[in-house]
Design an enzyme around this catalytic site. Structure first.
Site, PDB file in Angstrom:
ATOM      1  N   ASN A 160       0.836  -0.915  -0.180  1.00 19.26           N
ATOM      2  CA  ASN A 160       0.012   0.145   0.239  1.00 19.26           C
ATOM      3  C   ASN A 160       0.991   1.204   0.030  1.00 19.26           C
ATOM      4  O   ASN A 160       1.850   2.021   1.001  1.00 19.26           O
ATOM      5  CB  ASN A 160      -0.867   0.208   1.305  1.00 19.26           C
ATOM      6  CG  ASN A 160      -1.917   0.861   1.329  1.00 19.26           C
ATOM      7  OD1 ASN A 160      -1.681   2.178   0.278  1.00 19.26           O
ATOM      8  ND2 ASN A 160      -2.700   1.771   2.066  1.00 19.26           N
TER       9      ASN A 160
ATOM     10  N   HIS B  98     -12.875   3.086   0.455  1.00 18.42           N
ATOM     11  CA  HIS B  98     -13.071   1.862   1.811  1.00 18.42           C
ATOM     12  C   HIS B  98     -13.116   0.481   1.016  1.00 18.42           C
ATOM     13  O   HIS B  98     -14.458  -0.583   2.287  1.00 18.42           O
ATOM     14  CB  HIS B  98     -14.126   2.436   2.776  1.00 18.42           C
ATOM     15  CG  HIS B  98     -12.557   3.390   3.550  1.00 18.42           C
ATOM     16  ND1 HIS B  98     -13.530   4.190   4.624  1.00 18.42           N
ATOM     17  CD2 HIS B  98     -11.517   3.674   4.142  1.00 18.42           C
ATOM     18  CE1 HIS B  98     -12.561   5.253   4.973  1.00 18.42           C
ATOM     19  NE2 HIS B  98     -11.266   4.464   5.155  1.00 18.42           N
TER      20      HIS B  98
ATOM     21  N   GLU C 251      -8.138  -5.377   5.133  1.00 16.54           N
ATOM     22  CA  GLU C 251      -8.287  -4.970   3.449  1.00 16.54           C
ATOM     23  C   GLU C 251      -6.817  -6.045   3.042  1.00 16.54           C
ATOM     24  O   GLU C 251      -6.784  -6.223   1.794  1.00 16.54           O
ATOM     25  CB  GLU C 251      -7.973  -3.342   3.740  1.00 16.54           C
ATOM     26  CG  GLU C 251      -8.807  -2.735   4.096  1.00 16.54           C
ATOM     27  CD  GLU C 251      -9.075  -1.166   4.631  1.00 16.54           C
ATOM     28  OE1 GLU C 251      -9.314  -0.704   3.357  1.00 16.54           O
ATOM     29  OE2 GLU C 251      -8.098  -1.499   5.254  1.00 16.54           O
TER      30      GLU C 251
ATOM     31  N   ARG D 231      -2.873  -2.024  -2.877  1.00 23.58           N
ATOM     32  CA  ARG D 231      -4.281  -1.370  -2.833  1.00 23.58           C
ATOM     33  C   ARG D 231      -4.069  -0.280  -4.055  1.00 23.58           C
ATOM     34  O   ARG D 231      -2.667   0.724  -3.650  1.00 23.58           O
ATOM     35  CB  ARG D 231      -3.847  -0.934  -1.436  1.00 23.58           C
ATOM     36  CG  ARG D 231      -5.260  -0.009  -1.627  1.00 23.58           C
ATOM     37  CD  ARG D 231      -5.373   0.335  -0.028  1.00 23.58           C
ATOM     38  NE  ARG D 231      -6.473   1.342   0.254  1.00 23.58           N
ATOM     39  CZ  ARG D 231      -6.606   1.908   1.466  1.00 23.58           C
ATOM     40  NH1 ARG D 231      -5.470   1.871   2.243  1.00 23.58           N
ATOM     41  NH2 ARG D 231      -7.740   2.970   1.510  1.00 23.58           N
TER      42      ARG D 231
ATOM     43  N   ARG E 259     -11.600  15.215   8.342  1.00 20.44           N
ATOM     44  CA  ARG E 259     -12.806  16.043   7.577  1.00 20.44           C
ATOM     45  C   ARG E 259     -14.566  16.223   7.916  1.00 20.44           C
ATOM     46  O   ARG E 259     -14.820  15.258   9.109  1.00 20.44           O
ATOM     47  CB  ARG E 259     -12.987  14.553   6.239  1.00 20.44           C
ATOM     48  CG  ARG E 259     -11.853  13.831   6.044  1.00 20.44           C
ATOM     49  CD  ARG E 259     -12.079  13.311   5.078  1.00 20.44           C
ATOM     50  NE  ARG E 259     -10.900  12.436   4.731  1.00 20.44           N
ATOM     51  CZ  ARG E 259     -10.459  11.352   4.278  1.00 20.44           C
ATOM     52  NH1 ARG E 259     -11.061  10.471   5.064  1.00 20.44           N
ATOM     53  NH2 ARG E 259      -9.263  10.833   3.677  1.00 20.44           N
TER      54      ARG E 259
END
Length: 395
Positions: free
Chosen positions: A7, A180, A383, A91, A239
């Site tokens: 990743n 996600h 993941e 990823r 955020r």
């Protein structure tokens, strides 16, 4: 068969070496501060090894070279040579409308990922860089791209479209993409196995510093809270989540901000950090809330309210719900968040086992009481395992 999972971020590189037959993690770690002073963390659980190394990492190439060197180390490596690595799974943040599944990387795929950098300027260029370096250092290995957005490509048009002039979609591809996806896919599949139902309606709450909620019907994403970018949806660590778009124009005008400055304000200075003020970490938030900090209480109440609102909306659009799943750093570890989210959801059949929810348990845990009509699960996401499985499937 051994899969290297990478990743690649703008200044970091997460990695795992997975024996895909046993699905056992042989080694894992993180290279961070790439281009700055550099640091690598290397862990081998079977040998009880954890190394923290301060080393110069001027580019991602040096980081990947160091990872390959560590996993082959004669003393604490996990492979004898790089020939034992059968393939590399990457990823990739954004697959746009090009990719609804993982793919073996070829020149055409790589070019499409580059094109999509316009939609994911912080992530896709770094993802491309990781792939290109692996192709250079290990030219005989197959590379597979696994996209955060792919799982959400099953969303119907009425779910992903924005009510903007149609040419903004046709010409600019402005629409909801969702993120996600790898986590939502993994967690919903686990929940499906536990439910053992032919037709299922599942809501997955991936709650962390970045958070999103997805409604999954019969294994397919129907709607998700993140949108054209990860900024839409829930209030997150830094955020803002859903706000009136006109408020953005108003703030820019009143504070004389550029679009880049406003983008930074919404992505890095808002959310929990913006309201609470001291930290973006939910653990710090809860600690201060318990001390009577009013801004901490406000931020926490806002967080819970927005999560519950999405769950209610998705339950309505699904026509009911069989299971609610909590995952991610907050979802897996904060019993208080889970309890507050489930509170007052009895009307839709949710009844939490308060005692079980408060107990610290690893792995997959069913948190609902026996009389609950809706199952509630805590499911640790994985993941990297999804990336490794998809890589194995394709090679």
């Amino acid at each position: 068969m051994k899969i290297l999972v990478l990743n690649s971020g703008s200044s970091s590189l997460k990695y795992k070496v997975i024996d895909i037959i046993s699905e056992y993690v042989l080694a894992e770690g993180l290279c961070e501060r790439i281009g700055l002073d550099g640091r690598i963390i290397y862990k081998v659980e079977s040998k009880n090894i954890k190394e923290n190394i301060e080393v110069e990492l001027p580019t991602h190439k040096e980081a990947i070279e160091l990872v390959l060197e560590k996993i082959q180390n004669i003393d604490n490596g996990v492979i004898k040579s790089i020939e034992e690595i059968n393939a590399i799974g990457h990823r990739v943040a954004h697959g746009g409308e090009y990719f609804d599944d993982s793919v073996v990387v070829n020149d055409d795929v790589l070019q499409k990922i580059r094109e999509l950098s316009e939609l994911a300027p912080l992530h896709n260029p770094a993802n491309v860089l990781g792939i290109e370096i692996c192709k250079e250092l290990m030219p005989d290995k197959t590379n597979v791209a696994v996209f955060d957005t792919a799982f959400h490509q099953s969303m119907p048009d009425y779910s992903y479209m924005y009510a903007l002039p149609i040419e903004d979609y046709e010409e600019l591809k402005v629409r909801k993409y969702g993120f996600h996806g790898t986590s939502h896919k993994y967690v919903s599949n686990i929940a499906n196995e536990y439910l053992n139902k032919e037709n299922s309606k599942i809501i997955v709450c991936h709650l962390g510093n970045g958070s999103s909620i997805t409604s999954v019907k019969n294994g397919q994403s129907i709607d998700t809270s993140m949108g054209f970018t990860p900024l839409q949806g829930l209030m997150m660590g830094t955020r803002c989540g859903d706000i009136d778009p006109a408020s953005v124009l108003y703030i820019m005008d009143k504070r004389n901000l550029t679009s880049n400055e406003m983008n930074t304000r919404m992505n890095k200075e808002s959310g929990i950090l913006g309201v609470f003020g001291d930290s973006s970490d939910c653990r710090d938030l809860q600690e201060e809330m318990n001390k009577g900090n009013k801004r901490a209480r406000l931020a926490f109440d806002m967080l819970i309210f927005k999560i519950k609102k999405y769950i209610g909306a998705y339950a309505a659009s699904l026509g009911g719900v069989d299971a609610i799943c909590f995952t991610g750093g907050i979802g897996e570890n904060s019993s208080v968040v889970r309890e507050r989210v489930c509170k007052d959801l009895e009307f839709m059949g949710v009844k939490l086992n308060i005692q079980k929810n408060s107990e610290r348990q690893d792995g997959i845990v069913e948190l609902s009481s026996e009389e609950s009509k809706v199952k509630v699960f805590k499911i640790p996401t994985n993941e990297e395992l999804v990336i490794a499985r998809d890589t194995y499937r394709l090679v």
